[in-house]
Scaffold this motif. Structure first.
Motif, PDB file in Angstrom:
ATOM      1  N   ARG A  64       0.678  -1.228   0.105  1.00 50.72           N
ATOM      2  CA  ARG A  64      -0.003  -0.062   0.007  1.00 50.72           C
ATOM      3  C   ARG A  64       0.798   1.182  -0.036  1.00 50.72           C
ATOM      4  N   SER A  65       1.984   1.047   0.983  1.00 48.44           N
ATOM      5  CA  SER A  65       2.739   2.295   0.806  1.00 48.44           C
ATOM      6  C   SER A  65       3.493   2.633  -0.452  1.00 48.44           C
ATOM      7  N   ASP A  66       3.925   1.580  -1.160  1.00 49.43           N
ATOM      8  CA  ASP A  66       4.450   1.706  -2.553  1.00 49.43           C
ATOM      9  C   ASP A  66       3.561   2.261  -3.609  1.00 49.43           C
ATOM     10  N   THR A  67       2.386   2.086  -3.458  1.00 49.47           N
ATOM     11  CA  THR A  67       1.019   2.612  -4.084  1.00 49.47           C
ATOM     12  C   THR A  67       0.960   3.958  -4.200  1.00 49.47           C
ATOM     13  N   VAL A  68       0.974   4.443  -2.540  1.00 47.85           N
ATOM     14  CA  VAL A  68       0.823   5.843  -2.433  1.00 47.85           C
ATOM     15  C   VAL A  68       2.168   6.610  -2.893  1.00 47.85           C
ATOM     16  N   ILE A  69       3.375   6.095  -2.630  1.00 50.05           N
ATOM     17  CA  ILE A  69       4.538   6.791  -3.295  1.00 50.05           C
ATOM     18  C   ILE A  69       4.616   6.940  -4.640  1.00 50.05           C
ATOM     19  N   THR A  70       4.246   5.919  -5.409  1.00 46.06           N
ATOM     20  CA  THR A  70       4.180   5.917  -6.884  1.00 46.06           C
ATOM     21  C   THR A  70       3.076   6.961  -7.541  1.00 46.06           C
ATOM     22  N   ALA A  71       1.674   7.068  -6.633  1.00 54.35           N
ATOM     23  CA  ALA A  71       0.808   8.047  -7.016  1.00 54.35           C
ATOM     24  C   ALA A  71       1.372   9.350  -6.836  1.00 54.35           C
ATOM     25  N   SER A  72       1.924   9.411  -5.612  1.00 59.34           N
ATOM     26  CA  SER A  72       2.430  10.955  -5.299  1.00 59.34           C
ATOM     27  C   SER A  72       3.556  11.204  -6.409  1.00 59.34           C
ATOM     28  N   THR A  73       4.453  10.508  -6.679  1.00 60.97           N
ATOM     29  CA  THR A  73       5.530  10.771  -7.628  1.00 60.97           C
ATOM     30  C   THR A  73       5.080  11.278  -8.873  1.00 60.97           C
ATOM     31  N   VAL A  74       3.744  10.500  -9.463  1.00 61.44           N
ATOM     32  CA  VAL A  74       3.103  10.779 -10.738  1.00 61.44           C
ATOM     33  C   VAL A  74       2.747  12.219 -10.421  1.00 61.44           C
ATOM     34  N   THR A  75       2.017  12.584  -9.470  1.00 60.40           N
ATOM     35  CA  THR A  75       1.342  13.637  -9.076  1.00 60.40           C
ATOM     36  C   THR A  75       2.311  15.071  -9.262  1.00 60.40           C
ATOM     37  N   LEU A  76       3.707  14.639  -8.301  1.00 56.91           N
ATOM     38  CA  LEU A  76       4.424  15.713  -8.442  1.00 56.91           C
ATOM     39  C   LEU A  76       5.051  15.852  -9.889  1.00 56.91           C
ATOM     40  N   VAL A  77       5.443  14.748 -10.539  1.00 55.51           N
ATOM     41  CA  VAL A  77       6.081  15.132 -11.889  1.00 55.51           C
ATOM     42  C   VAL A  77       4.942  15.772 -12.795  1.00 55.51           C
ATOM     43  N   SER A  78       3.500  15.459 -12.702  1.00 55.71           N
ATOM     44  CA  SER A  78       2.656  15.908 -13.609  1.00 55.71           C
ATOM     45  C   SER A  78       2.607  17.658 -13.372  1.00 55.71           C
ATOM     46  N   VAL A  79       2.729  18.090 -12.039  1.00 52.36           N
ATOM     47  CA  VAL A  79       2.687  19.273 -11.592  1.00 52.36           C
ATOM     48  C   VAL A  79       3.903  20.021 -12.215  1.00 52.36           C
ATOM     49  N   ALA A  80       5.032  19.306 -12.061  1.00 50.77           N
ATOM     50  CA  ALA A  80       6.304  20.004 -12.550  1.00 50.77           C
ATOM     51  C   ALA A  80       6.226  20.071 -14.096  1.00 50.77           C
ATOM     52  N   VAL A  81       5.800  19.096 -14.736  1.00 53.85           N
ATOM     53  CA  VAL A  81       5.881  19.226 -16.228  1.00 53.85           C
ATOM     54  C   VAL A  81       4.741  20.549 -16.745  1.00 53.85           C
ATOM     55  N   GLY A  82       3.593  20.488 -15.893  1.00 53.76           N
ATOM     56  CA  GLY A  82       2.956  21.527 -16.312  1.00 53.76           C
ATOM     57  C   GLY A  82       3.430  22.987 -16.041  1.00 53.76           C
ATOM     58  N   PHE A  83       4.080  23.018 -14.875  1.00 54.75           N
ATOM     59  CA  PHE A  83       4.697  24.453 -14.534  1.00 54.75           C
ATOM     60  C   PHE A  83       5.683  24.734 -15.738  1.00 54.75           C
ATOM     61  N   VAL A  84       6.427  23.715 -16.239  1.00 54.31           N
ATOM     62  CA  VAL A  84       7.669  23.983 -17.055  1.00 54.31           C
ATOM     63  C   VAL A  84       7.046  24.358 -18.300  1.00 54.31           C
ATOM     64  N   ALA A  85       5.985  23.780 -18.809  1.00 52.14           N
ATOM     65  CA  ALA A  85       5.199  23.987 -20.081  1.00 52.14           C
ATOM     66  C   ALA A  85       4.463  25.319 -19.972  1.00 52.14           C
ATOM     67  N   TYR A  86       4.069  25.791 -19.094  1.00 53.51           N
ATOM     68  CA  TYR A  86       3.578  26.712 -18.920  1.00 53.51           C
ATOM     69  C   TYR A  86       4.442  28.151 -18.937  1.00 53.51           C
ATOM     70  N   GLN A  87       5.631  27.731 -18.322  1.00 57.71           N
ATOM     71  CA  GLN A  87       6.518  28.886 -18.054  1.00 57.71           C
ATOM     72  C   GLN A  87       7.308  29.059 -19.494  1.00 57.71           C
ATOM     73  N   ALA A  88       7.817  27.790 -20.157  1.00 59.15           N
ATOM     74  CA  ALA A  88       8.430  27.912 -21.574  1.00 59.15           C
ATOM     75  C   ALA A  88       7.419  27.508 -22.719  1.00 59.15           C
ATOM     76  N   ASP A  89       6.095  28.096 -22.643  1.00 59.51           N
ATOM     77  CA  ASP A  89       5.240  28.031 -23.862  1.00 59.51           C
ATOM     78  C   ASP A  89       5.731  28.314 -25.180  1.00 59.51           C
ATOM     79  N   VAL A  90       6.432  29.454 -24.918  1.00 65.08           N
ATOM     80  CA  VAL A  90       6.992  30.266 -26.446  1.00 65.08           C
ATOM     81  C   VAL A  90       7.801  28.821 -27.082  1.00 65.08           C
ATOM     82  N   VAL A  91       8.505  27.952 -26.395  1.00 56.90           N
ATOM     83  CA  VAL A  91       9.442  27.165 -26.809  1.00 56.90           C
ATOM     84  C   VAL A  91       8.898  25.709 -27.198  1.00 56.90           C
ATOM     85  N   LEU A  92       8.036  25.447 -26.140  1.00 61.80           N
ATOM     86  CA  LEU A  92       7.489  24.044 -25.996  1.00 61.80           C
ATOM     87  C   LEU A  92       6.349  23.903 -26.567  1.00 61.80           C
ATOM     88  N   ALA A  93       5.487  24.736 -26.841  1.00 58.00           N
ATOM     89  CA  ALA A  93       4.174  24.811 -27.739  1.00 58.00           C
ATOM     90  C   ALA A  93       4.376  24.514 -29.027  1.00 58.00           C
TER      91      ALA A  93
END
Length: 347
Positions: free
Chosen positions: A2-31
């Motif tokens: 159960r702890s592995d599942t929570v860690i994996t879900a938390s990691t996916v959430t953090l990575v998604s937030v980080a990707v969204g932040f980078v994509a928003y800030q670098a939209d001129v290049v990444l879009a």
């Protein structure tokens, strides 16, 4: 476990937030880069076939001419349709003003006042600011497409060398998985555009025929608008049903007729989008509807109109790559649409 599942879900959430932040800030290049990669996946078969018969630079020139011509045609159709309809809406502005006045009076009679709110937030200054924003967006659009096409040219020139480098510098297993995932992603992209084009043609034809039968002006224009906007999931079909309804408000005297037109247009969109499209695409493009909705609105928030268009292909690419690696295959299984039903014995 159960702890592995929570860690994996938390990691996916953090990575998604980080990707969204980078994509928003670098939209001129990444879009434009993301859209360029999508276009490369679509047009590469043409480029590959041509360069087997003619020099590579000539094949690239023919491919780019075909690509630019397609973009110009779609843009021209959208401008023509919205231009014709927009001119009519501006011409009937007094009638819309009268409808608005009747609506405000009806609300006032029922104890609801919105005149003050409208005057506070939707005044002439607000309209001028919106017009300036639209003008700036149009100027930025040209730069966006020029950068995107530059990425497409450079990418088409590098596809073969990237494949060779992947085989040369990566381990056999890594290169095999990477190339297989890339090939399947491009195949899904082409299938996605093929299905989307067929469904857009069907939607445009049905909307145009319905508008003509219902007596709405600009039946051909409404069909063209529905065809173009259907390439943008959820948002495009909604706009394609909203604007004909607004025009119907000035053409028909009863609100029942306006509601009937709005409902009929939504039925057309629902039948094609929720029944015919999954039937045509099958398991090749199987993806969770909730993920489709999330992708469209998330990337619309990040990159605007281009994000709305590219959101679903991004989700398809992520799921495809996840399916080719054992550690992330559970993501593809979870969001890859409904699993095929097993046949029941004795049925």
């Amino acid at each position: 476990m159960r702890s592995d599942t929570v860690i994996t879900a938390s990691t996916v959430t953090l990575v998604s937030v980080a990707v969204g932040f980078v994509a928003y800030q670098a939209d001129v290049v990444l879009a434009p880069l993301t859209l360029g990669l999508f276009i490369i996946a679509i047009v590469w078969p043409l480029q590959n076939a041509l360069q087997k018969r003619v020099p590579a630079l000539l094949a690239l020139a023919i491919t780019m001419v075909a690509t630019v011509a397609t973009i110009v045609i779609f843009t021209s159709l959208a401008v023509w349709g919205f231009g014709r309809v927009g001119h009519s809406i501006v011409t009937d502005s007094m009638r819309y003003q009268a409808i608005y006045a009747q609506f405000v009076n009806w609300l006032d009679e029922h104890g609801i006042s919105i005149a003050g709110l409208w005057a506070e937030h939707f005044n002439v200054g607000w309209l001028l600011r919106r017009a300036q924003a639209i003008t700036g967006r149009l100027n930025g659009t040209l730069s966006f497409w020029l950068i995107t096409l530059l990425y497409v040219i450079l990418g088409l020139m590098e596809v073969d060398s990237l494949q060779r480098n992947a085989k040369a510098f990566l381990s056999p297993e890594s290169s095999r998985a990477l190339l297989a995932a890339s090939a399947e992603t491009t195949r899904k992209f082409r299938k996605y555009m093929e299905v989307r084009t067929l469904m857009s043609l069907a939607t445009g034809a049905l909307v145009g025929i319905f508008a003509w039968g219902a007596g709405l002006p600009f039946a051909l224009e409404w069909g063209v608008i529905a065809f173009v906007l259907n390439y943008i999931p959820f948002i495009g079909p909604f706009v394609a049903t909203l604007f004909p309804t607004l025009l119907a408000m000035t053409q028909f005297d009863s609100w029942q007729a306006v509601v009937a037109i709005f409902a009929s247009l939504n039925v057309i969109q629902f039948v094609i989008g929720s029944y015919l499209e999954p039937l045509v695409s099958g398991r090749v493009l199987a993806i969770s509807p909730s993920l489709v909705l999330l992708s469209v609105f998330f990337w619309t928030w990040i990159w605007g109109l281009y994000g709305a268009f590219i959101g679903v292909p991004i989700a398809l690419a992520i799921l495809t790559f996840c399916a080719h690696y054992p550690s992330s295959r559970w993501i593809a299984d979870l969001f890859g649409g409904s699993a095929p039903q097993e046949s029941t014995k004795g049925s």
